[in-house]
Design a protein around this motif. Structure first.
Motif, short mmCIF file in Angstrom:
data_model
loop_
_atom_site.label_atom_id
_atom_site.label_comp_id
_atom_site.label_asym_id
_atom_site.label_seq_id
_atom_site.Cartn_x
_atom_site.Cartn_y
_atom_site.Cartn_z
N ARG A 43 -23.53 -40.53 -71.65
CA ARG A 43 -23.69 -39.34 -70.81
C ARG A 43 -22.70 -38.25 -71.21
O ARG A 43 -21.56 -38.54 -71.54
N LYS A 45 -21.08 -34.71 -69.55
CA LYS A 45 -20.93 -34.10 -68.23
C LYS A 45 -20.44 -32.66 -68.37
O LYS A 45 -19.44 -32.41 -69.04
N ASP A 56 -27.83 -29.35 -63.09
CA ASP A 56 -27.72 -30.78 -63.36
C ASP A 56 -26.54 -30.95 -64.29
O ASP A 56 -26.58 -30.52 -65.44
N SER A 57 -25.46 -31.56 -63.82
CA SER A 57 -24.22 -31.61 -64.59
C SER A 57 -24.16 -32.73 -65.62
O SER A 57 -23.20 -32.83 -66.36
N THR A 58 -25.18 -33.57 -65.69
CA THR A 58 -25.15 -34.70 -66.61
C THR A 58 -26.34 -34.66 -67.56
O THR A 58 -27.46 -34.41 -67.15
N ILE A 60 -28.09 -36.93 -70.97
CA ILE A 60 -28.11 -38.21 -71.67
C ILE A 60 -28.22 -37.92 -73.17
O ILE A 60 -29.09 -37.17 -73.60
#
Length: 75
Positions: A43, A45, A56-58, A60
């Motif tokens: 992930r 961030k 959306d702070s994350t 993949i």
């Protein structure tokens, strides 16, 4: 399968996404282990923005395996 710090170099960095754009790209230094394995994920961030809003702070990320699949032979 989740990647660990043995698979990539963990760093802090920044990215500039121009006005009107929705995406950007960064480079993550990966570490080769010369072992065949499935692709790995980790992930990313987002922790701070300027003149923008974090929806959306994350994200993949995927490390694709570049090592060759082992070959077995029977004689």
């Amino acid at each position: 399968i989740t990647a660990t710090d043995e698979n990539y170099t963990s760093e802090n960095g920044s990215i500039e996404i121009p006005a009107g754009s929705k995406t950007g790209a960064i480079e993550i230094q990966t570490k080769r282990d010369n072992l065949f394995s499935p692709s790995l994920t980790f992930r990313l961030k987002v922790v701070e923005v300027v003149n923008a809003q974090i929806l959306d702070s994350t994200a993949i990320a995927t490390i694709k395996n570049l090592d060759p699949m082992p070959i077995a032979s029977v004689e």
